[in-house]
Design a protein around this motif. Structure first.
Motif, PDB file in Angstrom:
ATOM      1  N   GLN A 126       0.817  -1.215   0.000  1.00 48.68           N
ATOM      2  CA  GLN A 126       0.000   0.000   0.000  1.00 48.68           C
ATOM      3  C   GLN A 126       0.855   1.272   0.000  1.00 48.68           C
ATOM      4  N   GLY A 127       2.173   1.099   0.250  1.00 51.95           N
ATOM      5  CA  GLY A 127       3.063   2.250   0.233  1.00 51.95           C
ATOM      6  C   GLY A 127       3.748   2.543   1.550  1.00 51.95           C
ATOM      7  N   VAL A 128       3.531   1.699   2.564  1.00 48.30           N
ATOM      8  CA  VAL A 128       4.172   1.887   3.870  1.00 48.30           C
ATOM      9  C   VAL A 128       5.628   1.417   3.806  1.00 48.30           C
ATOM     10  N   GLU A 129       6.524   2.142   4.464  1.00 41.48           N
ATOM     11  CA  GLU A 129       7.926   1.719   4.553  1.00 41.48           C
ATOM     12  C   GLU A 129       8.157   0.991   5.868  1.00 41.48           C
ATOM     13  N   ILE A 130       8.656  -0.245   5.783  1.00 41.68           N
ATOM     14  CA  ILE A 130       9.044  -1.024   6.958  1.00 41.68           C
ATOM     15  C   ILE A 130      10.522  -1.350   6.859  1.00 41.68           C
ATOM     16  N   ARG A 131      11.272  -1.043   7.890  1.00 46.83           N
ATOM     17  CA  ARG A 131      12.700  -1.371   7.944  1.00 46.83           C
ATOM     18  C   ARG A 131      12.901  -2.518   8.926  1.00 46.83           C
ATOM     19  N   TYR A 132      13.254  -3.680   8.399  1.00 45.16           N
ATOM     20  CA  TYR A 132      13.495  -4.864   9.225  1.00 45.16           C
ATOM     21  C   TYR A 132      14.942  -4.877   9.716  1.00 45.16           C
ATOM     22  N   GLY A 133      15.135  -5.461  10.892  1.00 47.86           N
ATOM     23  CA  GLY A 133      16.468  -5.525  11.466  1.00 47.86           C
ATOM     24  C   GLY A 133      16.929  -4.202  12.037  1.00 47.86           C
ATOM     25  N   HIS A 134      15.986  -3.306  12.313  1.00 46.28           N
ATOM     26  CA  HIS A 134      16.308  -1.984  12.858  1.00 46.28           C
ATOM     27  C   HIS A 134      15.752  -1.884  14.275  1.00 46.28           C
ATOM     28  N   GLN A 135      16.639  -1.591  15.215  1.00 50.51           N
ATOM     29  CA  GLN A 135      16.291  -1.609  16.637  1.00 50.51           C
ATOM     30  C   GLN A 135      16.366  -0.206  17.235  1.00 50.51           C
ATOM     31  N   VAL A 136      15.308   0.170  17.962  1.00 49.30           N
ATOM     32  CA  VAL A 136      15.292   1.459  18.664  1.00 49.30           C
ATOM     33  C   VAL A 136      16.020   1.292  19.989  1.00 49.30           C
ATOM     34  N   ASN A 137      17.079   2.078  20.180  1.00 50.37           N
ATOM     35  CA  ASN A 137      17.906   1.960  21.377  1.00 50.37           C
ATOM     36  C   ASN A 137      17.682   3.076  22.384  1.00 50.37           C
ATOM     37  N   ASP A 138      17.156   4.210  21.921  1.00 50.33           N
ATOM     38  CA  ASP A 138      16.985   5.342  22.831  1.00 50.33           C
ATOM     39  C   ASP A 138      15.930   6.273  22.253  1.00 50.33           C
ATOM     40  N   ILE A 139      15.331   7.056  23.128  1.00 51.75           N
ATOM     41  CA  ILE A 139      14.364   8.065  22.689  1.00 51.75           C
ATOM     42  C   ILE A 139      14.511   9.306  23.541  1.00 51.75           C
ATOM     43  N   ASP A 140      14.480  10.446  22.896  1.00 52.59           N
ATOM     44  CA  ASP A 140      14.518  11.754  23.568  1.00 52.59           C
ATOM     45  C   ASP A 140      13.204  12.455  23.240  1.00 52.59           C
ATOM     46  N   LEU A 141      12.376  12.660  24.258  1.00 54.97           N
ATOM     47  CA  LEU A 141      11.069  13.274  24.045  1.00 54.97           C
ATOM     48  C   LEU A 141      11.135  14.801  23.980  1.00 54.97           C
ATOM     49  N   GLY A 142      12.321  15.368  24.157  1.00 50.31           N
ATOM     50  CA  GLY A 142      12.438  16.818  24.064  1.00 50.31           C
ATOM     51  C   GLY A 142      12.102  17.508  25.376  1.00 50.31           C
ATOM     52  N   GLN A 143      11.949  18.812  25.303  1.00 52.24           N
ATOM     53  CA  GLN A 143      11.822  19.636  26.504  1.00 52.24           C
ATOM     54  C   GLN A 143      10.387  19.769  26.997  1.00 52.24           C
TER      55      GLN A 143
END
Length: 424
Positions: A126-143
């Motif tokens: 349908q046009g969605v991009e999926i990246r396999y083998g990609h791991q989220v290690n950290d997140i910064d929610l900002g101020q």
């Protein structure tokens, strides 16, 4: 010599989704339909093994909403029209087409590796991009609450890049990425339980065995121990046992030996599976029930098992995942379009209404109240239809008295069933 791998560039996106399972694929499809830029980051490669193979009919409307119904219907999965329960020779069924709530009454029993890949592949088509083998290690929610979030991601070649997103949906399931990174974990109020499971070539020859229903069997002497048997369309089944750890400590050997010892303690399953062959190593989950302190804010929302997981007994996991995806996307679209939203009021509370309905019946299953209702030999047809709706996944239908006032209504029926049984 292999060509050098290109390092992914830092990107800006409307929505990043962590996980490409059912809730992630559905959410991505729905967002893409609305013209939002969405990126799905999936740690694993599909297909991959997962349990939760017995879908509920309520799921089908979300699959259709995401434009995936035709692909699912043509995939050859095992047709499912209900659930069967057995204890000490008593056998009862619920036909999901005979329910109180309007909506689909049939669904499928699926090998989740194939099913999840099908949904993800359809989203990509349908046009969605999926990246396999990609791991989220950290997140910064900002101020502040209106800040964009920055996720640090590592791909399978150990290249690190950043994704800046207006919003983050965590669909990571038991990986529970944001609850870990943001310290949102909270103890579940359900006792810790363990599950042992595998896939088998079942070789069932009993002509009375209904492959179009999940079979839930209860241990003959320990009501806290129950088994699932989920037939697939290829002569295979998913089989598993669930119990509090102390109830299975008497089992000796490896996981396979423990599982088969427990299966053989239930005479019906012992007979059904006398010629079964185990197809893959047995696996286990321990202490799987989970809860969080926050389900959603103006910056992130937790979907499905990433937020709360109850228990596998009524196959509610995928249903809650898809419901949460649909509800979160509806709220998120409003926010991205510049409208004021209240994530607690618009998403968390409505979602938890259905989750807590399931919780009522999960708790009552283990303390024996709901088992007394299920195995009651002379049920009121209207009441059975209302309970059937919940077993079919329609736990958000507040027109159903057993949803709107789940604890009181259930206890009323429990008392009637028990009084009748005493009198007889």
């Amino acid at each position: 010599m292999d060509a050098p791998q290109e390092t992914p560039r830092d990107i800006n996106i409307d929505v990043v989704i962590i996980g490409a399972g059912p809730s992630g694929a559905i959410a991505a499809s729905l967002l893409h339909q609305q013209g939002k830029q969405v990126l799905v980051l999936e740690k694993q490669h599909f297909p991959r093994f997962s349990i939760g193979e017995s879908l509920l009919p309520y799921c089908m409307q979300f699959i259709e909403q995401a434009g995936m119904l035709e692909a699912v219907e043509q995939a050859g999965f095992q047709f499912k029209n209900g659930a069967a329960f057995r204890h000490n020779g008593t056998y009862t069924t619920f036909d999901f087409t005979e329910k109180f709530t309007q909506g689909p009454g049939t669904t499928f029993q699926v090998q989740r590796g194939q099913f999840d890949k099908l949904l993800a592949d359809t989203a990509v088509s349908q046009g969605v991009e999926i990246r396999y083998g990609h791991q989220v290690n950290d997140i910064d929610l900002g101020q502040n609450a209106s800040s964009t979030s920055i996720l640090t991601v590592t791909d399978e070649h150990d290249s690190v890049y950043r994704v800046t997103a207006k919003y983050v949906l965590d669909a990571s399931g038991f990986g529970r990425v944001l609850p870990r990174l943001l310290h949102l974990e909270k103890p579940s109020n359900l006792p810790a339980r363990s599950a042992i499971f595998t896939h088998i070539e079942d070789n069932i020859t009993d002509a009375s065995f209904d492959r179009e229903k999940i079979l839930i069997s209860v241990h003959p002497s320990q009501k806290d121990i129950w088994y699932w048997l989920i037939p697939f369309s290829d002569g295979r089944c998913s089989v598993g046992v669930v119990a509090e750890p102390h109830l299975i400590e008497h089992c000796q050997g490896d996981l396979k030996e423990q599982l088969w010892q427990l299966l053989n303690e239930e005479p019906g399953l012992k007979a059904l599976l006398s010629n079964a062959k185990v197809l893959q190593p047995c696996a286990s989950l321990k202490g799987y029930s989970a809860n969080v302190s926050t389900l959603a804010t103006s910056q992130f929302a937790l979907l499905g098992n990433a937020g709360e997981f109850l228990d596998p007994v009524f196959s509610s996991g995928v249903t809650i995942a898809m419901q949460s995806a649909s509800m979160a996307v509806e709220t998120l679209i409003k926010q991205l379009d510049g409208n004021e939203v209240d994530w607690q009021q618009d998403y968390a509370e409505p979602l938890m209404q259905g989750v807590n309905t399931f919780r009522t019946y999960v708790q009552a299953w283990y303390d024996g109240r709901f088992q007394d209702v299920i195995f009651y030999d002379d049920p009121n047809p209207t009441i059975k239809q209302m309970i059937c709706s919940i077993l079919a996944g329609y736990a958000w239908d507040t027109n159903n008295p057993f949803v709107k006032d789940s604890e009181r209504r259930l206890n009323m029926i429990v008392d009637l069933c028990r009084d009748h049984n005493k009198a007889s």
